[in-house]
Scaffold this active site. Structure first.
Site, PDB file in Angstrom:
ATOM      1  N   ARG A 153       0.755  -1.370   0.013  1.00 31.24           N
ATOM      2  CA  ARG A 153      -0.087  -0.105  -0.058  1.00 31.24           C
ATOM      3  C   ARG A 153       0.696   1.307   0.158  1.00 31.24           C
ATOM      4  O   ARG A 153       0.689   2.090  -0.671  1.00 31.24           O
ATOM      5  CB  ARG A 153      -0.916  -0.164   1.154  1.00 31.24           C
ATOM      6  CG  ARG A 153      -1.846  -1.175   1.148  1.00 31.24           C
ATOM      7  CD  ARG A 153      -2.791  -1.221   2.471  1.00 31.24           C
ATOM      8  NE  ARG A 153      -3.601  -1.940   2.667  1.00 31.24           N
ATOM      9  CZ  ARG A 153      -3.520  -3.286   3.272  1.00 31.24           C
ATOM     10  NH1 ARG A 153      -2.379  -3.395   4.128  1.00 31.24           N
ATOM     11  NH2 ARG A 153      -4.487  -4.303   3.391  1.00 31.24           N
ATOM     12  N   ILE A 154       1.841   1.220   0.922  1.00 30.79           N
ATOM     13  CA  ILE A 154       2.738   2.513   1.098  1.00 30.79           C
ATOM     14  C   ILE A 154       3.841   2.677  -0.387  1.00 30.79           C
ATOM     15  O   ILE A 154       3.729   3.757  -0.916  1.00 30.79           O
ATOM     16  CB  ILE A 154       3.604   2.285   2.187  1.00 30.79           C
ATOM     17  CG1 ILE A 154       2.886   2.524   3.419  1.00 30.79           C
ATOM     18  CG2 ILE A 154       4.513   3.465   2.256  1.00 30.79           C
ATOM     19  CD1 ILE A 154       3.454   2.173   4.767  1.00 30.79           C
ATOM     20  N   ASP A 173       8.887  -6.854  -5.871  1.00 27.52           N
ATOM     21  CA  ASP A 173       8.019  -7.499  -5.027  1.00 27.52           C
ATOM     22  C   ASP A 173       7.377  -8.418  -5.816  1.00 27.52           C
ATOM     23  O   ASP A 173       6.497  -8.211  -6.632  1.00 27.52           O
ATOM     24  CB  ASP A 173       6.859  -6.152  -4.787  1.00 27.52           C
ATOM     25  CG  ASP A 173       5.849  -6.800  -3.419  1.00 27.52           C
ATOM     26  OD1 ASP A 173       5.822  -8.036  -3.392  1.00 27.52           O
ATOM     27  OD2 ASP A 173       5.363  -5.764  -2.847  1.00 27.52           O
ATOM     28  N   ALA A 233      10.439   2.325   6.876  1.00 27.77           N
ATOM     29  CA  ALA A 233       9.658   1.052   6.973  1.00 27.77           C
ATOM     30  C   ALA A 233      10.482   0.492   8.640  1.00 27.77           C
ATOM     31  O   ALA A 233       9.686   0.941   9.542  1.00 27.77           O
ATOM     32  CB  ALA A 233      10.331  -0.051   6.002  1.00 27.77           C
ATOM     33  N   ARG A 234      11.654  -0.027   8.768  1.00 34.83           N
ATOM     34  CA  ARG A 234      12.114  -0.494   9.861  1.00 34.83           C
ATOM     35  C   ARG A 234      13.494  -0.420   9.779  1.00 34.83           C
ATOM     36  O   ARG A 234      14.352  -0.646   8.818  1.00 34.83           O
ATOM     37  CB  ARG A 234      11.722  -1.814  10.369  1.00 34.83           C
ATOM     38  CG  ARG A 234      10.427  -2.298  10.434  1.00 34.83           C
ATOM     39  CD  ARG A 234      10.041  -1.617  11.918  1.00 34.83           C
ATOM     40  NE  ARG A 234       8.663  -2.010  12.341  1.00 34.83           N
ATOM     41  CZ  ARG A 234       7.563  -0.936  12.392  1.00 34.83           C
ATOM     42  NH1 ARG A 234       7.741   0.066  11.601  1.00 34.83           N
ATOM     43  NH2 ARG A 234       6.432  -1.295  12.784  1.00 34.83           N
ATOM     44  N   ASP A 258      13.631   7.473   8.816  1.00 36.56           N
ATOM     45  CA  ASP A 258      12.723   7.749   9.928  1.00 36.56           C
ATOM     46  C   ASP A 258      12.861   6.747  10.829  1.00 36.56           C
ATOM     47  O   ASP A 258      12.013   6.980  11.994  1.00 36.56           O
ATOM     48  CB  ASP A 258      11.326   7.747   9.182  1.00 36.56           C
ATOM     49  CG  ASP A 258      10.352   8.130  10.374  1.00 36.56           C
ATOM     50  OD1 ASP A 258      10.413   9.062  11.087  1.00 36.56           O
ATOM     51  OD2 ASP A 258       9.434   7.391  10.255  1.00 36.56           O
ATOM     52  N   GLU A 263      15.685   2.180  18.743  1.00 35.96           N
ATOM     53  CA  GLU A 263      15.020   3.334  18.848  1.00 35.96           C
ATOM     54  C   GLU A 263      14.723   3.425  20.405  1.00 35.96           C
ATOM     55  O   GLU A 263      14.111   2.587  20.755  1.00 35.96           O
ATOM     56  CB  GLU A 263      13.952   3.334  17.939  1.00 35.96           C
ATOM     57  CG  GLU A 263      14.148   3.249  16.468  1.00 35.96           C
ATOM     58  CD  GLU A 263      12.734   3.259  15.966  1.00 35.96           C
ATOM     59  OE1 GLU A 263      11.614   3.197  16.265  1.00 35.96           O
ATOM     60  OE2 GLU A 263      13.092   3.198  14.464  1.00 35.96           O
ATOM     61  N   HIS A 282      10.926   8.335  13.940  1.00 34.80           N
ATOM     62  CA  HIS A 282       9.708   7.229  13.415  1.00 34.80           C
ATOM     63  C   HIS A 282       8.490   7.909  13.605  1.00 34.80           C
ATOM     64  O   HIS A 282       7.579   7.547  14.436  1.00 34.80           O
ATOM     65  CB  HIS A 282       9.742   6.218  14.651  1.00 34.80           C
ATOM     66  CG  HIS A 282       9.153   4.911  13.951  1.00 34.80           C
ATOM     67  ND1 HIS A 282       9.757   3.606  14.571  1.00 34.80           N
ATOM     68  CD2 HIS A 282       8.293   4.652  13.058  1.00 34.80           C
ATOM     69  CE1 HIS A 282       8.961   2.562  13.690  1.00 34.80           C
ATOM     70  NE2 HIS A 282       8.063   3.160  13.112  1.00 34.80           N
ATOM     71  N   ILE A 283       8.405   9.000  12.802  1.00 27.99           N
ATOM     72  CA  ILE A 283       7.051   9.725  12.917  1.00 27.99           C
ATOM     73  C   ILE A 283       6.286   9.832  11.520  1.00 27.99           C
ATOM     74  O   ILE A 283       5.460  10.516  11.175  1.00 27.99           O
ATOM     75  CB  ILE A 283       7.270  11.202  13.196  1.00 27.99           C
ATOM     76  CG1 ILE A 283       8.221  12.040  12.252  1.00 27.99           C
ATOM     77  CG2 ILE A 283       7.743  11.327  14.630  1.00 27.99           C
ATOM     78  CD1 ILE A 283       8.357  13.491  12.623  1.00 27.99           C
TER      79      ILE A 283
END
Length: 322
Positions: A153-154, A173, A233-234, A258, A263, A282-283
């Protein structure tokens, strides 16, 4: 149907979602005045709504009546999905609710890196207007190739924005069909082909055993020289020490991050002091509208489970009542 539900929520969520849950049962909050520790309510807990808190096997084992774990967001690496699945507990995510917000933040970071926004801001504030204006030259994005690792989706929102900027978009993907790729106007490539083509690489993968440090030294040097890395993402997807080396030698011209592997980051994180990194805490998914949508979607999944229905957004294939 759950007769006496209790939902435990360890971090703040939108008031509207809290109100919905309270209309259909008890809610125990792990924050604010009167914060409740999970252990004190675990025996009664039927659902948990998680933002950044971890929820591991030891927590699941404490809750004999638990019937759903709802994530407030798209990631699920903070949840022991295997332990939940063994118990027949669905784990849900809300990836669609904040996809637009995260995609927009991708470009906030990308523009900041490509146009030296944070460096220029500091220079003006420090009285270095003239020297900065002569030294800072940005990169135009139009005509460049953006590679997306992950076309969910993102990633699809990012692809649409990148295309509007005149960028060529390539995606890796295996779940992206040829029909969807054609509709998006993107080209599907294999992992190695995508790295070789990407002037900008944006990450949109979950963090799993297979994807941890997928962007390592070899992946970074497979990118075209002077590439930009964006990660919303991560943090664990990236080998941060390898990235620091690639920034030092110019293989990577800049990185917008991000998320970080740890964290909040430790003082010794190799990326904190680098002049060509733009960092945010992470916002990416945190806009007023997105936070409301995410909380309401997570609450809806919980309430559906309490009614004996299989909730939307389950990532572990558990069928309620099945």
């Amino acid at each position: 149907m759950i007769s006496s539900p209790l939902t435990w929520i360890p971090r703040p969520v939108a008031d509207e979602a809290l109100a919905q849950l309270r209309r259909h049962g008890d809610v125990a909050l792990g924050y604010g005045p009167g914060a409740v520790d999970f252990r004190s309510v675990s025996a009664r807990t039927t659902g948990v709504l998680l933002r950044t808190a971890e929820f591991r096997r030891r927590d699941i084992d404490l809750a004999p009546n638990l019937c759903i774990i709802a994530r407030h967001g798209a990631g699920y690496d903070t949840v022991d999905v295997d332990a939940a699945t063994e118990r027949g507990i669905p784990v849900t995510t809300t990836g669609a609710a904040n996809a637009g917000a995260v995609a927009e933040h991708v470009f906030a970071l990308l523009f900041a890196v490509a146009r030296n926004v944070t460096t220029a801001d500091r220079a003006v504030r420090d009285g270095r207007w003239v020297s900065a204006r002569g030294a800072l030259t940005g990169l135009e994005l139009g005509g460049r190739t953006m590679g997306l690792l992950g076309g969910g989706r993102i990633g699809r929102r990012v692809a649409a924005i990148a295309s509007a900027l005149g960028m060529t978009v390539v995606v890796s993907d295996p779940a992206l069909s040829a029909e969807d790729a054609e509709a998006l106007g993107v080209q599907v490539l294999g992992h190695d082909e995508l790295l070789a083509a990407s002037d900008v690489l944006s990450l949109h993968l979950p963090l799993t055993r297979d994807t941890e440090k997928i962007i390592d030294r070899s992946a970074l040097y497979a990118l075209p020289a002077g590439a930009i890395l964006i990660n919303t993402a991560r943090g664990g997807l990236v080998d941060e020490h390898a990235l620091r080396k690639c920034l030092d030698d110019g293989q990577i011209v800049g990185a917008g991050l991000d998320v970080l592997a740890c964290e909040p980051p430790a003082d010794g994180n190799p990326l904190l002091a680098h002049p060509r990194t733009v960092l945010s805490p992470h916002i990416a998914g945190q806009t007023d509208a997105a936070l409301r949508r995410v909380a309401l979607e997570a609450a809806a999944a919980i309430l559906a489970t309490y009614r004996g229905e299989t909730p939307a957004g389950a990532i572990n294939g558990v069928v309620v009542g099945g």
